[in-house]
Structures are given as C-alpha cells and as structure tokens.
Design a protein around this motif. Structure first.
Motif, PDB file in Angstrom:
ATOM      1  N   ALA A 176     -47.495 -51.606  95.796  1.00 15.41           N
ATOM      2  CA  ALA A 176     -47.516 -52.945  94.937  1.00 15.41           C
ATOM      3  C   ALA A 176     -48.851 -53.216  94.658  1.00 15.41           C
ATOM      4  O   ALA A 176     -49.786 -53.028  95.107  1.00 15.41           O
ATOM      5  N   ALA A 177     -48.816 -53.560  93.174  1.00 14.89           N
ATOM      6  CA  ALA A 177     -50.059 -54.289  92.558  1.00 14.89           C
ATOM      7  C   ALA A 177     -50.187 -55.858  92.579  1.00 14.89           C
ATOM      8  O   ALA A 177     -49.200 -56.616  92.747  1.00 14.89           O
ATOM      9  N   GLY A 178     -51.355 -56.262  93.102  1.00 18.02           N
ATOM     10  CA  GLY A 178     -51.670 -57.703  93.273  1.00 18.02           C
ATOM     11  C   GLY A 178     -51.606 -58.374  91.899  1.00 18.02           C
ATOM     12  O   GLY A 178     -51.407 -57.772  90.820  1.00 18.02           O
ATOM     13  N   ALA A 179     -52.011 -59.714  91.971  1.00 19.24           N
ATOM     14  CA  ALA A 179     -52.109 -60.490  90.636  1.00 19.24           C
ATOM     15  C   ALA A 179     -53.125 -59.685  89.615  1.00 19.24           C
ATOM     16  O   ALA A 179     -53.899 -59.259  90.045  1.00 19.24           O
ATOM     17  N   PRO A 189     -59.595 -61.545  67.691  1.00 14.56           N
ATOM     18  CA  PRO A 189     -59.746 -62.363  68.811  1.00 14.56           C
ATOM     19  C   PRO A 189     -58.903 -62.133  70.014  1.00 14.56           C
ATOM     20  O   PRO A 189     -57.529 -61.783  69.683  1.00 14.56           O
ATOM     21  N   ASP A 190     -59.282 -62.340  71.219  1.00 11.54           N
ATOM     22  CA  ASP A 190     -58.218 -62.281  72.465  1.00 11.54           C
ATOM     23  C   ASP A 190     -57.674 -63.552  72.492  1.00 11.54           C
ATOM     24  O   ASP A 190     -58.363 -64.648  72.332  1.00 11.54           O
ATOM     25  N   GLN A 191     -56.340 -63.466  72.754  1.00  9.95           N
ATOM     26  CA  GLN A 191     -55.470 -64.655  72.894  1.00  9.95           C
ATOM     27  C   GLN A 191     -55.811 -65.127  74.433  1.00  9.95           C
ATOM     28  O   GLN A 191     -56.292 -64.421  75.249  1.00  9.95           O
ATOM     29  N   PRO A 192     -55.438 -66.320  74.798  1.00 16.60           N
ATOM     30  CA  PRO A 192     -55.259 -66.586  76.330  1.00 16.60           C
ATOM     31  C   PRO A 192     -54.514 -65.695  77.054  1.00 16.60           C
ATOM     32  O   PRO A 192     -53.494 -65.222  76.878  1.00 16.60           O
ATOM     33  N   ALA A 193     -55.101 -65.421  78.124  1.00 18.61           N
ATOM     34  CA  ALA A 193     -54.427 -64.337  79.090  1.00 18.61           C
ATOM     35  C   ALA A 193     -53.145 -64.626  79.900  1.00 18.61           C
ATOM     36  O   ALA A 193     -53.273 -66.053  80.045  1.00 18.61           O
ATOM     37  N   GLN A 194     -52.324 -63.964  80.095  1.00 16.01           N
ATOM     38  CA  GLN A 194     -51.133 -64.165  80.712  1.00 16.01           C
ATOM     39  C   GLN A 194     -51.271 -63.619  82.007  1.00 16.01           C
ATOM     40  O   GLN A 194     -51.582 -62.461  82.282  1.00 16.01           O
ATOM     41  N   ARG A 195     -51.162 -64.618  83.058  1.00 14.96           N
ATOM     42  CA  ARG A 195     -51.424 -64.155  84.442  1.00 14.96           C
ATOM     43  C   ARG A 195     -49.944 -63.677  85.224  1.00 14.96           C
ATOM     44  O   ARG A 195     -49.087 -64.360  85.100  1.00 14.96           O
ATOM     45  N   VAL A 196     -49.976 -62.644  85.693  1.00 13.07           N
ATOM     46  CA  VAL A 196     -48.955 -62.073  86.331  1.00 13.07           C
ATOM     47  C   VAL A 196     -49.272 -62.461  87.844  1.00 13.07           C
ATOM     48  O   VAL A 196     -49.785 -61.718  88.703  1.00 13.07           O
ATOM     49  N   ALA A 197     -48.973 -63.824  88.388  1.00 13.97           N
ATOM     50  CA  ALA A 197     -49.695 -64.378  89.462  1.00 13.97           C
ATOM     51  C   ALA A 197     -48.829 -63.714  90.898  1.00 13.97           C
ATOM     52  O   ALA A 197     -49.853 -63.465  91.764  1.00 13.97           O
ATOM     53  N   ASP A 198     -47.723 -63.202  90.628  1.00 11.16           N
ATOM     54  CA  ASP A 198     -47.267 -62.600  91.885  1.00 11.16           C
ATOM     55  C   ASP A 198     -47.236 -61.007  92.096  1.00 11.16           C
ATOM     56  O   ASP A 198     -46.686 -60.633  92.777  1.00 11.16           O
ATOM     57  N   GLY A 199     -48.015 -60.570  91.009  1.00  9.33           N
ATOM     58  CA  GLY A 199     -48.211 -59.335  91.143  1.00  9.33           C
ATOM     59  C   GLY A 199     -46.949 -58.311  90.709  1.00  9.33           C
ATOM     60  O   GLY A 199     -45.940 -58.703  89.943  1.00  9.33           O
ATOM     61  N   ALA A 201     -44.370 -55.171  92.227  1.00  7.29           N
ATOM     62  CA  ALA A 201     -44.124 -54.150  93.311  1.00  7.29           C
ATOM     63  C   ALA A 201     -44.035 -52.662  92.619  1.00  7.29           C
ATOM     64  O   ALA A 201     -43.827 -52.598  91.357  1.00  7.29           O
ATOM     65  N   ALA A 202     -44.058 -51.696  93.738  1.00  6.20           N
ATOM     66  CA  ALA A 202     -44.078 -50.163  93.126  1.00  6.20           C
ATOM     67  C   ALA A 202     -42.578 -50.082  92.479  1.00  6.20           C
ATOM     68  O   ALA A 202     -41.382 -50.641  93.166  1.00  6.20           O
ATOM     69  N   GLY A 203     -42.601 -49.661  91.297  1.00  7.77           N
ATOM     70  CA  GLY A 203     -41.407 -49.458  90.656  1.00  7.77           C
ATOM     71  C   GLY A 203     -40.588 -50.531  90.065  1.00  7.77           C
ATOM     72  O   GLY A 203     -39.713 -50.284  89.020  1.00  7.77           O
ATOM     73  N   ALA A 204     -41.455 -51.722  90.028  1.00  9.97           N
ATOM     74  CA  ALA A 204     -40.815 -52.819  89.083  1.00  9.97           C
ATOM     75  C   ALA A 204     -41.232 -52.988  88.015  1.00  9.97           C
ATOM     76  O   ALA A 204     -42.114 -52.350  87.418  1.00  9.97           O
ATOM     77  N   ARG A 205     -40.686 -53.668  87.019  1.00 11.97           N
ATOM     78  CA  ARG A 205     -40.642 -53.926  85.660  1.00 11.97           C
ATOM     79  C   ARG A 205     -40.877 -55.525  85.296  1.00 11.97           C
ATOM     80  O   ARG A 205     -40.227 -56.412  86.282  1.00 11.97           O
ATOM     81  N   ARG A 206     -41.653 -55.709  84.203  1.00 11.41           N
ATOM     82  CA  ARG A 206     -41.795 -57.235  84.180  1.00 11.41           C
ATOM     83  C   ARG A 206     -42.150 -57.294  82.632  1.00 11.41           C
ATOM     84  O   ARG A 206     -42.547 -56.156  81.832  1.00 11.41           O
ATOM     85  N   THR A 207     -41.998 -58.403  81.939  1.00  7.09           N
ATOM     86  CA  THR A 207     -42.125 -58.553  80.435  1.00  7.09           C
ATOM     87  C   THR A 207     -42.962 -59.777  80.527  1.00  7.09           C
ATOM     88  O   THR A 207     -42.750 -60.880  81.086  1.00  7.09           O
ATOM     89  N   VAL A 208     -44.122 -59.523  79.763  1.00  3.18           N
ATOM     90  CA  VAL A 208     -45.149 -60.786  79.489  1.00  3.18           C
ATOM     91  C   VAL A 208     -44.994 -61.142  78.000  1.00  3.18           C
ATOM     92  O   VAL A 208     -44.783 -60.244  77.157  1.00  3.18           O
ATOM     93  N   THR A 209     -45.118 -62.414  77.880  1.00  7.26           N
ATOM     94  CA  THR A 209     -44.805 -63.176  76.506  1.00  7.26           C
ATOM     95  C   THR A 209     -45.947 -63.818  76.131  1.00  7.26           C
ATOM     96  O   THR A 209     -46.500 -64.736  76.681  1.00  7.26           O
ATOM     97  N   PHE A 210     -46.262 -63.756  74.715  1.00  5.04           N
ATOM     98  CA  PHE A 210     -47.669 -64.631  74.227  1.00  5.04           C
ATOM     99  C   PHE A 210     -47.083 -65.088  73.033  1.00  5.04           C
ATOM    100  O   PHE A 210     -46.353 -64.701  72.076  1.00  5.04           O
ATOM    101  N   VAL A 211     -47.429 -66.212  72.637  1.00  7.39           N
ATOM    102  CA  VAL A 211     -47.214 -66.709  71.212  1.00  7.39           C
ATOM    103  C   VAL A 211     -48.746 -66.959  70.633  1.00  7.39           C
ATOM    104  O   VAL A 211     -49.758 -67.339  71.185  1.00  7.39           O
ATOM    105  N   ALA A 212     -48.725 -66.008  69.600  1.00 10.17           N
ATOM    106  CA  ALA A 212     -50.148 -65.644  68.922  1.00 10.17           C
ATOM    107  C   ALA A 212     -49.904 -65.553  67.405  1.00 10.17           C
ATOM    108  O   ALA A 212     -48.655 -65.879  66.859  1.00 10.17           O
TER     109      ALA A 212
END
Length: 249
Positions: A176-179, A189-199, A201-212
C-alpha cells in the motif's frame, strides 16, 4: 546502508542429512522461494544431493550464498552464519547424502542463488572426487508501491471558463501507498493539490477530480503524482504525467 544491514541479518537453518534407499542424483536446486512484504516473510530453501561412489567413506556438502541486490549487474558472495561451512555425512553412508539449507530475511528487490561444492572421501581421508553445481535463482521482487496515472476525462464547467478534470490513479506495486498529493497544472500555474488522505492499497484504483481553468484545444495539462515525495516507490520517474487537453473546441 539499509540494504547492507538487512543482508547482515540473514540466518541459515540446516536440516539433518537424510538416508536414501536409492542413490540420490548429484544435484543442487531451489526447493522453495517465498516472497512477501516483510523481510521475515522472504526465504529461500536450497537442497543439494550426491550419490555415493565406489570407495566412499564420507560425503561433504558446502553451500555458498550469492546475492544480486536491487539493480546490481552481478552476483556477489554473502557471508551468512551457517553457510560456507562443510556439512558432513555420517561415516560409511552407503547410498548418498542430502542436505537442505534455509536462508531467511532476504532483502527485496534482489536475487539469490547458491554455489554448492561436493566432496567424496575414502579410507584414511583420501579425497576421491569433487564437484560443483549452481542452483537456479530465487528472485525477490520489489515490494514497494508504484503509483500510476491512468486515463483523463474532463467536462465543461461549473463556470464558463472552468473544467472538471478527472484523472484515474492506480497502485501497481505490491504494498500500500500512504497518503500523497496530486497536482494539476493548466497553462502553467499549479492548482491546489488534491490530497489522497487514506493512501492507495496495492492493486487499488482511485479517481481524483480538479475544478480548474479550461485548457485550450491542442494544449496539454500536467499532473504530478506524490507531489511532496511522501511515497517510496518502485519507479519515481513516471510521477509527472502530461496529457493532451481533452477538449476539441
């Protein structure tokens, strides 16, 4: 330094010789190769066997461990308590001699093999024959996480000059990867970071969303995974990802 310390705590466990009703072959092999996230989970078991030859009074076997840590190009000898010493059969063994050697707390990533030496001794300690064999390689894969960027999708809005960007993420590593943070850059310019706070897990997938800001057709957007370098990964070089602007007009 961390790898050297881990190598130093490798331990060896010898299993007593086994009498054989039929002469065993002259052979050195890997009986088992076990990997895992913790050093205590990782081990290799080497087995060597030798038949008796005419005039044999005693047979000797010695295991020498060779390791290739990480991306090292070559194998090198490793000194481990219990290895590099001769294991001797009981005097007068008639059929053959089998010995098993277990090595624990292997480092990862790495590769391990044993060079096995054999000797046959006759009456009066006369050396009758010697031989050498190498075992196959026990590979220990890298156990660290590995963050990867997947497909990017985007929709217009919520404001006319804005877009909502959705980036798929995955952890293709073995642990697993941590946060961690993900950054998006649009037209510089960089937009405000999206935090994957709960990291992740190995093999897991996640979607992060930005309004920019909405990107211009034909331009590109850039994402930075693990922007603060919080995750020790298998591969760090793929954490900066450029994608074409998803809008055609």
């Amino acid at each position: 330094m961390r790898r050297a310390l881990l190598i130093a705590v490798l331990s060896a466990l010898a299993v007593a010789s086994v009498a054989q009703a039929q002469a065993p072959p002259l052979r050195a092999k890997v009986a088992s190769c076990v990997s895992g996230p913790q050093a205590a989970d990782r081990a290799v078991v080497f087995t060597a066997s030798m038949p008796s030859i005419k005039g044999t009074r005693r047979m000797w076997i010695r295991f020498d461990l060779l390791a290739r840590p990480g991306l090292a190009p070559d194998f090198a000898a490793v000194r481990v308590p219990g290895l590099g010493v001769w294991k001797k059969s009981a005097p007068g063994r008639s059929a053959g001699f089998v010995f098993t050697q277990r090595v624990q707390a292997l480092t990862a990533p790495g590769a391990y093999k044993a060079v096995v030496h054999f000797r046959w001794y006759g009456r009066g300690g006369t050396l009758l024959r010697s031989a050498r064999r190498e075992t196959p390689i026990c590979k220990q894969p890298d156990q660290r996480p590995d963050l990867r960027a997947g497909p990017l999708t985007a929709t217009a809005g919520p404001l006319p000059d804005q877009a909502t960007y959705s980036l798929a993420l995955s952890n293709d590593g073995r642990t697993a990867a941590g946060a961690f943070d993900v950054l998006l850059s649009v037209a510089g310019p960089d937009q405000p970071a999206q935090r994957v706070a709960d990291g992740l897990a190995a093999g897991a997938r996640r979607t992060v969303t930005f309004v920019a800001p909405r990107c211009l057709p034909g331009s590109s957007v850039r994402f930075t995974l693990d922007a603060r370098g919080e995750v020790d990964e298998v591969t760090e070089g793929d954490n900066i990802v450029t994608r074409p602007c998803p809008f055609a007009s």
